[in-house]
Scaffold this motif. Sequence first.
Motif, PDB file in Angstrom:
ATOM      1  N   MET A 169       2.365   4.145   4.193  1.00 48.32           N
ATOM      2  CA  MET A 169       1.152   4.700   4.790  1.00 48.32           C
ATOM      3  C   MET A 169       0.753   3.864   6.008  1.00 48.32           C
ATOM      4  SD  MET A 169      -2.423   5.345   2.775  1.00 48.32           S
ATOM      5  CE  MET A 169      -1.778   6.674   1.763  1.00 48.32           C
ATOM      6  N   PRO A 170       0.443   4.522   7.128  1.00 48.82           N
ATOM      7  CA  PRO A 170      -0.037   3.778   8.299  1.00 48.82           C
ATOM      8  C   PRO A 170      -1.297   2.982   7.965  1.00 48.82           C
ATOM      9  CG  PRO A 170       0.450   6.060   8.875  1.00 48.82           C
ATOM     10  CD  PRO A 170       0.535   5.962   7.373  1.00 48.82           C
ATOM     11  N   ALA A 171      -1.499   1.877   8.669  1.00 48.21           N
ATOM     12  CA  ALA A 171      -2.597   0.949   8.373  1.00 48.21           C
ATOM     13  C   ALA A 171      -3.961   1.630   8.360  1.00 48.21           C
ATOM     14  CB  ALA A 171      -2.584  -0.204   9.366  1.00 48.21           C
ATOM     15  N   ALA A 172      -4.246   2.483   9.323  1.00 47.00           N
ATOM     16  CA  ALA A 172      -5.555   3.146   9.385  1.00 47.00           C
ATOM     17  C   ALA A 172      -5.761   4.057   8.170  1.00 47.00           C
ATOM     18  CB  ALA A 172      -5.697   3.937  10.684  1.00 47.00           C
ATOM     19  N   ASP A 173      -4.715   4.773   7.776  1.00 50.15           N
ATOM     20  CA  ASP A 173      -4.814   5.645   6.603  1.00 50.15           C
ATOM     21  C   ASP A 173      -4.962   4.817   5.328  1.00 50.15           C
ATOM     22  OD1 ASP A 173      -4.583   7.838   8.241  1.00 50.15           O
ATOM     23  OD2 ASP A 173      -2.449   8.132   7.842  1.00 50.15           O
ATOM     24  N   ARG A 174      -4.246   3.698   5.270  1.00 44.46           N
ATOM     25  CA  ARG A 174      -4.332   2.812   4.108  1.00 44.46           C
ATOM     26  C   ARG A 174      -5.767   2.285   3.951  1.00 44.46           C
ATOM     27  NH1 ARG A 174      -0.438   0.612   1.262  1.00 44.46           N
ATOM     28  NH2 ARG A 174      -0.881  -1.212   0.005  1.00 44.46           N
ATOM     29  N   GLU A 175      -6.391   1.947   5.063  1.00 45.07           N
ATOM     30  CA  GLU A 175      -7.773   1.464   5.024  1.00 45.07           C
ATOM     31  C   GLU A 175      -8.709   2.546   4.486  1.00 45.07           C
ATOM     32  OE1 GLU A 175     -11.085   0.363   8.295  1.00 45.07           O
ATOM     33  OE2 GLU A 175      -9.158  -0.659   8.535  1.00 45.07           O
ATOM     34  N   ARG A 176      -8.557   3.782   4.945  1.00 46.07           N
ATOM     35  CA  ARG A 176      -9.374   4.898   4.445  1.00 46.07           C
ATOM     36  C   ARG A 176      -9.110   5.131   2.958  1.00 46.07           C
ATOM     37  NH1 ARG A 176      -7.724   9.817   7.460  1.00 46.07           N
ATOM     38  NH2 ARG A 176      -9.365  10.822   6.312  1.00 46.07           N
ATOM     39  N   PHE A 177      -7.841   5.053   2.585  1.00 43.20           N
ATOM     40  CA  PHE A 177      -7.430   5.248   1.203  1.00 43.20           C
ATOM     41  C   PHE A 177      -8.104   4.206   0.306  1.00 43.20           C
ATOM     42  CE2 PHE A 177      -4.581   4.990  -2.404  1.00 43.20           C
ATOM     43  CZ  PHE A 177      -4.122   6.274  -2.586  1.00 43.20           C
ATOM     44  N   GLU A 178      -8.014   2.950   0.709  1.00 45.81           N
ATOM     45  CA  GLU A 178      -8.600   1.870  -0.088  1.00 45.81           C
ATOM     46  C   GLU A 178     -10.124   1.934  -0.107  1.00 45.81           C
ATOM     47  OE1 GLU A 178      -6.613  -1.526   1.586  1.00 45.81           O
ATOM     48  OE2 GLU A 178      -4.877  -1.237   0.263  1.00 45.81           O
ATOM     49  N   ARG A 179     -10.718   2.393   0.969  1.00 50.49           N
ATOM     50  CA  ARG A 179     -12.170   2.564   1.001  1.00 50.49           C
ATOM     51  C   ARG A 179     -12.588   3.628  -0.027  1.00 50.49           C
ATOM     52  NH1 ARG A 179     -12.742   2.769   6.394  1.00 50.49           N
ATOM     53  NH2 ARG A 179     -12.684   5.013   6.488  1.00 50.49           N
ATOM     54  N   HIS A 180     -11.799   4.701  -0.108  1.00 52.77           N
ATOM     55  CA  HIS A 180     -12.088   5.742  -1.098  1.00 52.77           C
ATOM     56  C   HIS A 180     -11.963   5.166  -2.514  1.00 52.77           C
ATOM     57  CE1 HIS A 180     -12.318   9.813  -2.811  1.00 52.77           C
ATOM     58  NE2 HIS A 180     -11.466   9.325  -3.705  1.00 52.77           N
ATOM     59  N   LEU A 181     -10.887   4.422  -2.756  1.00 55.28           N
ATOM     60  CA  LEU A 181     -10.683   3.840  -4.083  1.00 55.28           C
ATOM     61  C   LEU A 181     -11.830   2.934  -4.498  1.00 55.28           C
ATOM     62  CD1 LEU A 181      -6.907   2.872  -3.932  1.00 55.28           C
ATOM     63  CD2 LEU A 181      -7.927   4.778  -5.185  1.00 55.28           C
ATOM     64  N   ALA A 182     -12.365   2.191  -3.536  1.00 52.38           N
ATOM     65  CA  ALA A 182     -13.461   1.265  -3.830  1.00 52.38           C
ATOM     66  C   ALA A 182     -14.714   1.996  -4.312  1.00 52.38           C
ATOM     67  CB  ALA A 182     -13.781   0.427  -2.596  1.00 52.38           C
ATOM     68  N   GLY A 183     -14.870   3.249  -3.897  1.00 50.41           N
ATOM     69  CA  GLY A 183     -16.060   4.002  -4.269  1.00 50.41           C
ATOM     70  C   GLY A 183     -15.818   5.110  -5.271  1.00 50.41           C
ATOM     71  N   CYS A 184     -14.590   5.257  -5.746  1.00 45.96           N
ATOM     72  CA  CYS A 184     -14.275   6.364  -6.661  1.00 45.96           C
ATOM     73  C   CYS A 184     -13.539   5.826  -7.893  1.00 45.96           C
ATOM     74  CB  CYS A 184     -13.420   7.413  -5.937  1.00 45.96           C
ATOM     75  SG  CYS A 184     -13.057   8.858  -6.976  1.00 45.96           S
ATOM     76  N   ASP A 185     -14.267   5.689  -8.968  1.00 47.99           N
ATOM     77  CA  ASP A 185     -13.682   5.165 -10.204  1.00 47.99           C
ATOM     78  C   ASP A 185     -12.546   6.038 -10.723  1.00 47.99           C
ATOM     79  OD1 ASP A 185     -15.434   3.027 -10.150  1.00 47.99           O
ATOM     80  OD2 ASP A 185     -16.849   3.954 -11.555  1.00 47.99           O
ATOM     81  N   ASP A 186     -12.669   7.358 -10.569  1.00 46.84           N
ATOM     82  CA  ASP A 186     -11.635   8.266 -11.072  1.00 46.84           C
ATOM     83  C   ASP A 186     -10.318   8.072 -10.333  1.00 46.84           C
ATOM     84  OD1 ASP A 186     -13.351   9.362 -12.949  1.00 46.84           O
ATOM     85  OD2 ASP A 186     -13.958  11.000 -11.642  1.00 46.84           O
ATOM     86  N   CYS A 187     -10.363   7.975  -9.013  1.00 42.93           N
ATOM     87  CA  CYS A 187      -9.140   7.782  -8.235  1.00 42.93           C
ATOM     88  C   CYS A 187      -8.553   6.397  -8.465  1.00 42.93           C
ATOM     89  CB  CYS A 187      -9.387   8.028  -6.748  1.00 42.93           C
ATOM     90  SG  CYS A 187      -9.575   9.784  -6.355  1.00 42.93           S
ATOM     91  N   ALA A 188      -9.415   5.401  -8.609  1.00 43.75           N
ATOM     92  CA  ALA A 188      -8.940   4.046  -8.902  1.00 43.75           C
ATOM     93  C   ALA A 188      -8.221   4.023 -10.257  1.00 43.75           C
ATOM     94  CB  ALA A 188     -10.095   3.057  -8.876  1.00 43.75           C
ATOM     95  N   ALA A 189      -8.768   4.728 -11.243  1.00 39.94           N
ATOM     96  CA  ALA A 189      -8.135   4.809 -12.562  1.00 39.94           C
ATOM     97  C   ALA A 189      -6.810   5.560 -12.478  1.00 39.94           C
ATOM     98  CB  ALA A 189      -9.073   5.490 -13.559  1.00 39.94           C
ATOM     99  N   TYR A 190      -6.763   6.627 -11.687  1.00 41.83           N
ATOM    100  CA  TYR A 190      -5.531   7.392 -11.496  1.00 41.83           C
ATOM    101  C   TYR A 190      -4.444   6.502 -10.905  1.00 41.83           C
ATOM    102  CZ  TYR A 190      -2.356  10.869  -9.502  1.00 41.83           C
ATOM    103  OH  TYR A 190      -1.242  11.596  -9.160  1.00 41.83           O
ATOM    104  N   LEU A 191      -4.797   5.735  -9.889  1.00 40.53           N
ATOM    105  CA  LEU A 191      -3.835   4.833  -9.259  1.00 40.53           C
ATOM    106  C   LEU A 191      -3.325   3.810 -10.266  1.00 40.53           C
ATOM    107  CD1 LEU A 191      -2.348   3.736  -6.776  1.00 40.53           C
ATOM    108  CD2 LEU A 191      -4.387   2.377  -6.280  1.00 40.53           C
ATOM    109  N   GLU A 192      -4.196   3.247 -11.068  1.00 37.57           N
ATOM    110  CA  GLU A 192      -3.772   2.260 -12.066  1.00 37.57           C
ATOM    111  C   GLU A 192      -2.877   2.885 -13.130  1.00 37.57           C
ATOM    112  OE1 GLU A 192      -3.821  -1.048 -11.955  1.00 37.57           O
ATOM    113  OE2 GLU A 192      -4.588  -0.576  -9.958  1.00 37.57           O
ATOM    114  N   GLN A 193      -3.162   4.142 -13.505  1.00 37.27           N
ATOM    115  CA  GLN A 193      -2.292   4.840 -14.464  1.00 37.27           C
ATOM    116  C   GLN A 193      -0.898   5.012 -13.887  1.00 37.27           C
ATOM    117  OE1 GLN A 193      -4.430   8.456 -15.177  1.00 37.27           O
ATOM    118  NE2 GLN A 193      -5.761   7.543 -16.717  1.00 37.27           N
ATOM    119  N   LEU A 194      -0.818   5.368 -12.610  1.00 37.99           N
ATOM    120  CA  LEU A 194       0.491   5.508 -11.980  1.00 37.99           C
ATOM    121  C   LEU A 194       1.222   4.177 -11.914  1.00 37.99           C
ATOM    122  CD1 LEU A 194      -0.220   7.988  -9.064  1.00 37.99           C
ATOM    123  CD2 LEU A 194       1.112   8.397 -11.122  1.00 37.99           C
TER     124      LEU A 194
END
Length: 82
Positions: free
Chosen positions: A24-49
């Motif tokens: 993932m390009p750096a700018a997209d990665r930053e947006r992705f991680e920002r979303h994860l920081a504020g979304c418990d469901d997506c953070a849990a999904y990532l950890e399950q994967l």
Amino acid sequence: MRTDDELACRDVVEAVTDYLEGAMPAADRERFERHLAGCDDCAAYLEQLRTSIRLSGRVQAESMPPALREGLLRAFRDWRRS
């Protein structure tokens, strides 16, 4: 309320493979991680994967019977069209 710069959960699910593979390009990665920081469901999904990957190991395409490999590729191609 979501701004144009924020990702929706669906965007995260669709991009998670690129994120995990470091493709993932750096700018997209930053947006992705920002979303994860504020979304418990997506953070849990990532950890399950991550857990699934760690527990299952990596399957090498060369070790798969050709029919199994082709069947998986066909299933994923068809799934993306749905």
